[in-house]
Each structure stands twice: as C-alpha cells, then as structure tokens.
Design a protein around this motif. Sequence first.
Motif, PDB file in Angstrom:
ATOM      1  N   SER A   3       0.827  -1.204   0.000  1.00 42.64           N
ATOM      2  CA  SER A   3       0.000   0.000   0.000  1.00 42.64           C
ATOM      3  C   SER A   3       0.863   1.256   0.000  1.00 42.64           C
ATOM      4  CB  SER A   3      -0.941   0.011   1.210  1.00 42.64           C
ATOM      5  OG  SER A   3      -0.203  -0.003   2.427  1.00 42.64           O
ATOM      6  N   ASP A   4       1.974   1.224   0.749  1.00 42.62           N
ATOM      7  CA  ASP A   4       2.892   2.368   0.757  1.00 42.62           C
ATOM      8  C   ASP A   4       3.495   2.580  -0.623  1.00 42.62           C
ATOM      9  OD1 ASP A   4       2.389   2.735   3.432  1.00 42.62           O
ATOM     10  OD2 ASP A   4       4.168   1.630   4.109  1.00 42.62           O
ATOM     11  N   LEU A   5       3.833   1.489  -1.272  1.00 41.12           N
ATOM     12  CA  LEU A   5       4.404   1.561  -2.614  1.00 41.12           C
ATOM     13  C   LEU A   5       3.389   2.139  -3.594  1.00 41.12           C
ATOM     14  CD1 LEU A   5       6.618   0.905  -4.684  1.00 41.12           C
ATOM     15  CD2 LEU A   5       5.723  -1.430  -4.798  1.00 41.12           C
ATOM     16  N   PHE A   6       2.151   1.662  -3.496  1.00 41.50           N
ATOM     17  CA  PHE A   6       1.093   2.153  -4.379  1.00 41.50           C
ATOM     18  C   PHE A   6       0.875   3.650  -4.184  1.00 41.50           C
ATOM     19  CE2 PHE A   6      -3.389   3.108  -5.224  1.00 41.50           C
ATOM     20  CZ  PHE A   6      -3.496   2.668  -6.535  1.00 41.50           C
ATOM     21  N   LEU A   7       0.812   4.092  -2.933  1.00 42.19           N
ATOM     22  CA  LEU A   7       0.601   5.511  -2.642  1.00 42.19           C
ATOM     23  C   LEU A   7       1.772   6.355  -3.123  1.00 42.19           C
ATOM     24  CD1 LEU A   7      -0.964   5.299   0.951  1.00 42.19           C
ATOM     25  CD2 LEU A   7      -2.130   5.836  -1.199  1.00 42.19           C
ATOM     26  N   ALA A   8       2.976   5.792  -3.023  1.00 40.93           N
ATOM     27  CA  ALA A   8       4.164   6.528  -3.465  1.00 40.93           C
ATOM     28  C   ALA A   8       4.139   6.753  -4.968  1.00 40.93           C
ATOM     29  CB  ALA A   8       5.429   5.769  -3.062  1.00 40.93           C
ATOM     30  N   VAL A   9       3.773   5.725  -5.726  1.00 42.31           N
ATOM     31  CA  VAL A   9       3.708   5.855  -7.186  1.00 42.31           C
ATOM     32  C   VAL A   9       2.499   6.684  -7.591  1.00 42.31           C
ATOM     33  CG1 VAL A   9       3.564   4.582  -9.366  1.00 42.31           C
ATOM     34  CG2 VAL A   9       4.909   3.657  -7.475  1.00 42.31           C
ATOM     35  N   LEU A  10       1.424   6.579  -6.811  1.00 39.67           N
ATOM     36  CA  LEU A  10       0.196   7.321  -7.104  1.00 39.67           C
ATOM     37  C   LEU A  10       0.423   8.833  -7.090  1.00 39.67           C
ATOM     38  CD1 LEU A  10      -2.881   6.787  -7.608  1.00 39.67           C
ATOM     39  CD2 LEU A  10      -3.217   7.115  -5.140  1.00 39.67           C
ATOM     40  N   LYS A  11       1.427   9.287  -6.366  1.00 36.21           N
ATOM     41  CA  LYS A  11       1.717  10.727  -6.296  1.00 36.21           C
ATOM     42  C   LYS A  11       2.018  11.318  -7.663  1.00 36.21           C
ATOM     43  CE  LYS A  11       5.057  10.566  -3.293  1.00 36.21           C
ATOM     44  NZ  LYS A  11       6.135  11.024  -2.379  1.00 36.21           N
ATOM     45  N   GLY A  12       2.426  10.485  -8.612  1.00 38.60           N
ATOM     46  CA  GLY A  12       2.767  10.986  -9.933  1.00 38.60           C
ATOM     47  C   GLY A  12       1.575  11.165 -10.860  1.00 38.60           C
ATOM     48  N   VAL A  13       0.399  10.648 -10.451  1.00 34.42           N
ATOM     49  CA  VAL A  13      -0.781  10.708 -11.329  1.00 34.42           C
ATOM     50  C   VAL A  13      -1.196  12.138 -11.671  1.00 34.42           C
ATOM     51  CG1 VAL A  13      -3.258  10.176 -11.482  1.00 34.42           C
ATOM     52  CG2 VAL A  13      -1.643   8.423 -10.715  1.00 34.42           C
ATOM     53  N   PRO A  14      -1.290  13.077 -10.693  1.00 38.74           N
ATOM     54  CA  PRO A  14      -1.691  14.444 -11.062  1.00 38.74           C
ATOM     55  C   PRO A  14      -0.797  15.075 -12.118  1.00 38.74           C
ATOM     56  CG  PRO A  14      -1.822  14.156  -8.687  1.00 38.74           C
ATOM     57  CD  PRO A  14      -1.144  12.937  -9.226  1.00 38.74           C
ATOM     58  N   THR A  15       0.512  14.888 -11.990  1.00 39.09           N
ATOM     59  CA  THR A  15       1.424  15.463 -12.980  1.00 39.09           C
ATOM     60  C   THR A  15       1.268  14.785 -14.330  1.00 39.09           C
ATOM     61  OG1 THR A  15       3.024  16.007 -11.255  1.00 39.09           O
ATOM     62  CG2 THR A  15       3.840  15.964 -13.512  1.00 39.09           C
ATOM     63  N   THR A  16       1.064  13.467 -14.323  1.00 38.65           N
ATOM     64  CA  THR A  16       0.839  12.738 -15.575  1.00 38.65           C
ATOM     65  C   THR A  16      -0.417  13.238 -16.277  1.00 38.65           C
ATOM     66  OG1 THR A  16       1.984  10.732 -14.830  1.00 38.65           O
ATOM     67  CG2 THR A  16       0.364  10.467 -16.574  1.00 38.65           C
ATOM     68  N   LEU A  17      -1.487  13.420 -15.509  1.00 45.17           N
ATOM     69  CA  LEU A  17      -2.738  13.918 -16.087  1.00 45.17           C
ATOM     70  C   LEU A  17      -2.593  15.361 -16.574  1.00 45.17           C
ATOM     71  CD1 LEU A  17      -5.366  12.450 -13.566  1.00 45.17           C
ATOM     72  CD2 LEU A  17      -4.771  11.599 -15.846  1.00 45.17           C
ATOM     73  N   LEU A  18      -1.855  16.183 -15.820  1.00 44.51           N
ATOM     74  CA  LEU A  18      -1.622  17.566 -16.238  1.00 44.51           C
ATOM     75  C   LEU A  18      -0.842  17.604 -17.541  1.00 44.51           C
ATOM     76  CD1 LEU A  18      -1.558  20.638 -15.843  1.00 44.51           C
ATOM     77  CD2 LEU A  18       0.464  20.329 -14.378  1.00 44.51           C
ATOM     78  N   LEU A  19       0.212  16.810 -17.618  1.00 41.95           N
ATOM     79  CA  LEU A  19       1.035  16.757 -18.825  1.00 41.95           C
ATOM     80  C   LEU A  19       0.220  16.285 -20.022  1.00 41.95           C
ATOM     81  CD1 LEU A  19       3.670  16.812 -20.403  1.00 41.95           C
ATOM     82  CD2 LEU A  19       4.305  14.638 -19.334  1.00 41.95           C
ATOM     83  N   THR A  20      -0.576  15.243 -19.816  1.00 44.67           N
ATOM     84  CA  THR A  20      -1.398  14.708 -20.906  1.00 44.67           C
ATOM     85  C   THR A  20      -2.470  15.697 -21.329  1.00 44.67           C
ATOM     86  OG1 THR A  20      -1.056  12.459 -20.049  1.00 44.67           O
ATOM     87  CG2 THR A  20      -2.846  12.785 -21.624  1.00 44.67           C
ATOM     88  N   GLY A  21      -3.206  16.245 -20.344  1.00 42.70           N
ATOM     89  CA  GLY A  21      -4.292  17.161 -20.654  1.00 42.70           C
ATOM     90  C   GLY A  21      -3.819  18.442 -21.314  1.00 42.70           C
ATOM     91  N   ALA A  22      -2.723  19.010 -20.800  1.00 44.86           N
ATOM     92  CA  ALA A  22      -2.201  20.248 -21.386  1.00 44.86           C
ATOM     93  C   ALA A  22      -1.682  20.013 -22.797  1.00 44.86           C
ATOM     94  CB  ALA A  22      -1.086  20.812 -20.498  1.00 44.86           C
ATOM     95  N   SER A  23      -0.993  18.914 -22.997  1.00 45.59           N
ATOM     96  CA  SER A  23      -0.456  18.605 -24.330  1.00 45.59           C
ATOM     97  C   SER A  23      -1.571  18.362 -25.326  1.00 45.59           C
ATOM     98  CB  SER A  23       0.456  17.371 -24.257  1.00 45.59           C
ATOM     99  OG  SER A  23       1.517  17.582 -23.351  1.00 45.59           O
ATOM    100  N   LEU A  24      -2.604  17.616 -24.901  1.00 43.42           N
ATOM    101  CA  LEU A  24      -3.737  17.355 -25.796  1.00 43.42           C
ATOM    102  C   LEU A  24      -4.502  18.645 -26.080  1.00 43.42           C
ATOM    103  CD1 LEU A  24      -5.338  15.237 -27.345  1.00 43.42           C
ATOM    104  CD2 LEU A  24      -6.696  14.843 -25.284  1.00 43.42           C
ATOM    105  N   GLY A  25      -4.645  19.493 -25.057  1.00 45.74           N
ATOM    106  CA  GLY A  25      -5.321  20.768 -25.261  1.00 45.74           C
ATOM    107  C   GLY A  25      -4.603  21.648 -26.270  1.00 45.74           C
TER     108      GLY A  25
END
Length: 214
Positions: A3-25
Amino acid sequence: MTSDLFLAVLKGVPTTLLLTGASLGIGIVGGLPFVAARISNRRLLRVLSRSVIEVLRGIPPLVWLFIIYFGLGNSLPGIDPLQASIAGMGLISCAYMAEIYRGGLTAVHHGQWEAARALGMSSLATVRKIIAPQVFRISVPATANYGIGLFKDSSVAFTLEVTEVLYYANEQSRTTGDAIKPFLVAAVLYIVLSTVCAALSRSLDRRLQRRVAR
C-alpha cells in the motif's frame, strides 16, 4: 509495504494527467491552423503544413523533449522540465490532431458544402453550423485513442525528472532495490486510467450519435 508503494507511485498521477491534458489541449487548438493550411487552396501552404506535420510526427517524443529542454532551454533559462515536456508533447499533438481533423473533414460529404452555398450561407457559417459539429463527432474516437496513447507516451518525461508516474516508480525502485513491483504498480495505474478514459470516450461518442439521430 504494498500500500505504501502504491501511494508513493500514485503521487505521480496528477502530474501525468496535467502533462497529458495540457499537451492534448495544445494539440486540439493548435491543430486547427495546421489543418486549415493542409487543405488550403494555396499549394505553398499545403506543402509547408504537410512538411511540418511529417517532421513533428517523424521525430520521437523523447528527442523533441531533449531538443526543447537542453537545446532551447539554453536560450530560455526560465523553462522547467514540465514546461519543456508540455511544449514538446503539445507540438506533436498539433500534428496528430491536424491529421485527425483532416480525416474528419474528408468524411463529410462535399455535397453539404454545395447545399450550404445554395442556401446562401457564408463559408464561416457553413463551417460553424454544419461542418464543424460533424467533424467534432467524427473525430471523438480518434482523439480519444490518441489521448490514451499520449497518456502513455507522457512517461518519457521522467527522463527530464518530471515527477510523473514513472518517475516515482523509478524512485521507489532505486530506494527499495526492487526492480519489478514499482513498475508493476505503474503499469496497473496506466491500465486503469487508460480504461477509464476509453470508457468515457465511448460514452461521449454514444451521446453524440444519439443527438445526431434525433
């Protein structure tokens, strides 16, 4: 630990979504002048647009990121890794979206242009009221597919130390010495988010088809 590992990697999701959304926009907006030039009556504009599109699509995303960050970054010292990544992926998106739009335009029967002219509609009104809505609906599935691919391609930004999903997976791998689990967690996140995006795009496509059928 898992669970700690999952939460640690999960921290990168907002930046991934921002990068994807901004680039697609950027691509959704920036692809419009590209496709306008691509279908222009002027041969020079068509040739220039096609050449730029082929260059943007032909060079791997990672190379564009390096060119922008390490190359142009020397002239623009204020640019950070995330901005450089958005700029690079956004430029590529412009090229792909231009081709998606062009495909949508070719799918609209030319007789609709003729009918609009016969009714005395201006070119701008024809595009805004008749052509653009159809192109938008036709382009939704292709745009969604490209967006999912862009979401996965955003992982190359970790090479510039952009704090997205793969960055944290790699960080956890180095910290724990485990070369498998952190990347498996990242893979699961990519699969789940891609599946959600695909489901949303199918739902939007069905709603648009029902609206057209009325």
